[in-house]
Motif scaffolding. Sequence first.
Motif, PDB file in Angstrom:
ATOM      1  N   THR A  59      35.767  40.598  19.119  1.00  0.00           N
ATOM      2  CA  THR A  59      36.606  41.159  20.187  1.00  0.00           C
ATOM      3  C   THR A  59      35.722  41.647  21.336  1.00  0.00           C
ATOM      4  N   LYS A  60      36.024  41.190  22.528  1.00  0.00           N
ATOM      5  CA  LYS A  60      35.280  41.639  23.714  1.00  0.00           C
ATOM      6  C   LYS A  60      35.794  43.014  24.125  1.00  0.00           C
ATOM      7  N   ILE A  61      34.899  43.974  24.265  1.00  0.00           N
ATOM      8  CA  ILE A  61      35.252  45.328  24.671  1.00  0.00           C
ATOM      9  C   ILE A  61      34.901  45.502  26.146  1.00  0.00           C
ATOM     10  N   VAL A  62      35.871  45.935  26.929  1.00  0.00           N
ATOM     11  CA  VAL A  62      35.663  46.173  28.359  1.00  0.00           C
ATOM     12  C   VAL A  62      35.821  47.664  28.620  1.00  0.00           C
ATOM     13  N   ASP A  63      34.799  48.275  29.169  1.00  0.00           N
ATOM     14  CA  ASP A  63      34.827  49.706  29.486  1.00  0.00           C
ATOM     15  C   ASP A  63      35.446  49.898  30.864  1.00  0.00           C
ATOM     16  N   ALA A  64      36.586  50.554  30.908  1.00  0.00           N
ATOM     17  CA  ALA A  64      37.282  50.790  32.181  1.00  0.00           C
ATOM     18  C   ALA A  64      37.241  52.260  32.579  1.00  0.00           C
ATOM     19  N   LYS A  65      36.361  53.020  31.990  1.00  0.00           N
ATOM     20  CA  LYS A  65      36.301  54.453  32.277  1.00  0.00           C
ATOM     21  C   LYS A  65      36.108  54.691  33.776  1.00  0.00           C
ATOM     22  N   GLY A  66      36.925  55.573  34.318  1.00  0.00           N
ATOM     23  CA  GLY A  66      36.851  55.914  35.732  1.00  0.00           C
ATOM     24  C   GLY A  66      37.571  54.945  36.645  1.00  0.00           C
ATOM     25  N   LYS A  67      38.123  53.852  36.087  1.00  0.00           N
ATOM     26  CA  LYS A  67      38.815  52.856  36.906  1.00  0.00           C
ATOM     27  C   LYS A  67      40.334  53.015  36.791  1.00  0.00           C
ATOM     28  N   TYR A  68      41.019  52.702  37.873  1.00  0.00           N
ATOM     29  CA  TYR A  68      42.482  52.628  37.858  1.00  0.00           C
ATOM     30  C   TYR A  68      42.868  51.198  37.479  1.00  0.00           C
ATOM     31  N   MET A  69      43.779  51.062  36.551  1.00  0.00           N
ATOM     32  CA  MET A  69      44.205  49.735  36.095  1.00  0.00           C
ATOM     33  C   MET A  69      45.618  49.446  36.603  1.00  0.00           C
ATOM     34  N   THR A  70      45.729  48.409  37.414  1.00  0.00           N
ATOM     35  CA  THR A  70      47.033  48.014  37.934  1.00  0.00           C
ATOM     36  C   THR A  70      47.355  46.598  37.470  1.00  0.00           C
ATOM     37  N   PRO A  71      48.621  46.199  37.528  1.00  0.00           N
ATOM     38  CA  PRO A  71      48.932  44.785  37.275  1.00  0.00           C
ATOM     39  C   PRO A  71      48.277  43.907  38.343  1.00  0.00           C
ATOM     40  N   GLY A  72      48.062  42.649  38.017  1.00  0.00           N
ATOM     41  CA  GLY A  72      47.564  41.708  39.015  1.00  0.00           C
ATOM     42  C   GLY A  72      48.521  41.631  40.190  1.00  0.00           C
ATOM     43  N   PHE A  73      47.977  41.449  41.389  1.00  0.00           N
ATOM     44  CA  PHE A  73      48.790  41.428  42.597  1.00  0.00           C
ATOM     45  C   PHE A  73      49.483  40.075  42.758  1.00  0.00           C
ATOM     46  N   ILE A  74      50.700  40.113  43.292  1.00  0.00           N
ATOM     47  CA  ILE A  74      51.517  38.911  43.477  1.00  0.00           C
ATOM     48  C   ILE A  74      51.995  38.844  44.915  1.00  0.00           C
ATOM     49  N   ASP A  75      51.693  37.745  45.573  1.00  0.00           N
ATOM     50  CA  ASP A  75      52.196  37.506  46.927  1.00  0.00           C
ATOM     51  C   ASP A  75      53.477  36.689  46.800  1.00  0.00           C
ATOM     52  N   ALA A  76      54.605  37.315  47.102  1.00  0.00           N
ATOM     53  CA  ALA A  76      55.907  36.686  46.871  1.00  0.00           C
ATOM     54  C   ALA A  76      56.289  35.677  47.938  1.00  0.00           C
ATOM     55  N   HIS A  77      55.472  35.562  48.996  1.00  0.00           N
ATOM     56  CA  HIS A  77      55.778  34.536  49.998  1.00  0.00           C
ATOM     57  C   HIS A  77      54.529  34.225  50.804  1.00  0.00           C
ATOM     58  N   ILE A  78      53.911  33.111  50.489  1.00  0.00           N
ATOM     59  CA  ILE A  78      52.716  32.689  51.211  1.00  0.00           C
ATOM     60  C   ILE A  78      52.633  31.170  51.200  1.00  0.00           C
ATOM     61  N   HIS A  79      52.210  30.622  52.334  1.00  0.00           N
ATOM     62  CA  HIS A  79      51.910  29.193  52.425  1.00  0.00           C
ATOM     63  C   HIS A  79      50.390  29.073  52.301  1.00  0.00           C
ATOM     64  N   PHE A  80      49.924  28.687  51.134  1.00  0.00           N
ATOM     65  CA  PHE A  80      48.483  28.672  50.907  1.00  0.00           C
ATOM     66  C   PHE A  80      47.768  27.749  51.892  1.00  0.00           C
ATOM     67  N   GLU A  81      48.482  26.736  52.371  1.00  0.00           N
ATOM     68  CA  GLU A  81      47.865  25.761  53.272  1.00  0.00           C
ATOM     69  C   GLU A  81      47.383  26.426  54.566  1.00  0.00           C
ATOM     70  N   SER A  82      48.021  27.520  54.971  1.00  0.00           N
ATOM     71  CA  SER A  82      47.619  28.189  56.214  1.00  0.00           C
ATOM     72  C   SER A  82      46.246  28.837  56.099  1.00  0.00           C
ATOM     73  N   SER A  83      45.775  29.035  54.875  1.00  0.00           N
ATOM     74  CA  SER A  83      44.399  29.512  54.701  1.00  0.00           C
ATOM     75  C   SER A  83      43.411  28.432  55.114  1.00  0.00           C
ATOM     76  N   MET A  84      43.899  27.187  55.196  1.00  0.00           N
ATOM     77  CA  MET A  84      43.097  25.999  55.497  1.00  0.00           C
ATOM     78  C   MET A  84      42.097  25.703  54.383  1.00  0.00           C
ATOM     79  N   LEU A  85      42.385  26.207  53.191  1.00  0.00           N
ATOM     80  CA  LEU A  85      41.532  25.989  52.024  1.00  0.00           C
ATOM     81  C   LEU A  85      42.309  25.244  50.951  1.00  0.00           C
ATOM     82  N   THR A  86      41.582  24.534  50.096  1.00  0.00           N
ATOM     83  CA  THR A  86      42.210  23.980  48.906  1.00  0.00           C
ATOM     84  C   THR A  86      42.668  25.123  48.017  1.00  0.00           C
ATOM     85  N   MET A  87      43.540  24.842  47.069  1.00  0.00           N
ATOM     86  CA  MET A  87      43.971  25.890  46.153  1.00  0.00           C
ATOM     87  C   MET A  87      42.794  26.449  45.361  1.00  0.00           C
ATOM     88  N   THR A  88      41.813  25.616  45.077  1.00  0.00           N
ATOM     89  CA  THR A  88      40.629  26.088  44.351  1.00  0.00           C
ATOM     90  C   THR A  88      39.853  27.086  45.198  1.00  0.00           C
TER      91      THR A  88
END
Length: 587
Positions: A59-88
């Motif tokens: 089991t990998k143990i991750v020490d998060a002491k002193g850190k705030y843990m939030t859910p991953g962020f979700i952008d509910a409306h974005i056209h990734f193509e406007s970044s002019m980058l591939t999805m990668t």
Amino acid sequence: MNHRLIDVALGNSPADLVIKGGKLVNVITKEIYDTDIAVADGKIAAVGYIQEGAIGPDTKIVDAKGKYMTPGFIDAHIHFESSMLTMTEFSKMAIKHGTTGIASDLMEIAIVAGREGIEAIFDEVKDLPVKLHYPVPAFMSEEGGLQTIGAALYIEMVEELISYPQAVGLAEVLYPPILGHSPASERMLEAAAKNGKTAEGHAPALFAEKLNAYITTGIRSDHESTSAEEALDKLRRGLRVLIREGCAAADLEALLPMLTEHKVDSRHCAMVSDDIDMLHMHEKGHLDHKVRMAVNGGVDPIEAIQMVTINPAESLKIDDRCGIIAPGREADIVFLNDLATCDVDTVISSGKVVVEGGQVVVALEKKDYAPCLLNTVKLDHEITADELAVKVDPSAATAKVRVIGANATSLLTDDLEADLEVKDGIVQADVERDILNIACVERYGKGGSIGRSFIKGFGISKGAIATSMGHDHHNITVVGSNGEDMATAVNRIQELQGGLVITENGKVKYELPLPICGLVSDKDGVECAAILKQMQEDLSAKGCQMQSPFMTLAFITLIFIPMYGITDKGLVDVLQGKLVDPVISCK
């Protein structure tokens, strides 16, 4: 039912990963408290009660002491193509800022490369740390002859795509067809409801009885509000308000008083990007930047976090999968050094540590791109300055013309007029008054039509700029002080097979190739950002005061946001929904 999650939660099986000692930001209860988290098979098995048997030798143990843990962020409306980058490359940049999911309809790719292009992007995103929640485009057509596109999306295809497991609903359901009792819109909405999916809206400057009528169809959200009053009106009528902060449409500051002054509940609000380029991401960030802006504007930090986690997840009906740190959800977790500044330190995506100390620690390999995404710019001849000019009777001395009034921070345009000089039958730009030529050249090899008009707001004292990104048709759009530089820019985009170009004195001064669908670079994101910054600094030195001139230009072509838009077919009066002559009269 995942038996392993049950066994890890009960302590009967070891977890893959255990996070110890972090401060959990609970976006449901708005509490912050110390807790541990156990993860197995990419999902959260336990929160707060980690049984001894859940920690094994591997089991990998991750020490998060002193850190705030939030859910991953979700952008509910974005056209990734406007970044002019591939999805990668987009994932490489976005994941560092805590983004683990985006809702992107792939409409820009699809306009150029159709259904085959959509499938190609699906293949690319399979193993990326930023998940794609796919809303199916509710619009993609040549719209009654007002524009030419590479590929159309028909109602039968929409009905099929919305049944896909990665599909979350419909994207940007336009209000004019709905108010006009469109059978196609009705079928799309019925398909979304049948599949238990959402119908996300698109209602710029819509009020009163028209807004009421629009919402009766089950539309769930809207991202087009440009004032606190408009947003509050929509929120009061049951729409979820997606607060947009993009490059060309920066609405967050204007909408914040809805929360800070009117003190309304923010749980039906989310912060979204719509369209941001890679330079914005490199210099400012992604959703973390919006959290900082909201907090600096007086929003409670936990509420700001809710607006990029649980709120967008609920809007998209994916809160059973993500948006909260809770058993059974995807193990998408962000560690923050500080809550108010949203300082991202570590990111876990699907149970794997992908960012440590603010740096990506996993390899995201460059992909090979399908033929359907390449060689999409097909001009049948070299464009000349004469083809881009607005022409009138050679006997005229002056012409009264329609002028698109561009806005540096909003997608809304003004319907202006101006009197311009005529020489040898060609209506002249007036650089001193910032009235420039604009033209839009069809680039799919479907007839070579060219739309022409005038524009104010770019402030360019000399030369021309051109782009092959132009919503919602992605033909080549060019703005300039003279026809020769404009033609040089258009022809260079043909040679590059898409891109951004600046010309001056008949020569190319700067360029950023976008060879994938004429929208996306095959280069590294940081490298692209450096080139775009050079280009924008050059335009600024010429008098352009726009923060993101290429992004603004890409939206001047949109024919669904008032007042004017331009396509390869000509100047479009958005409110009338028809082409209008750029020349009103001549003397």
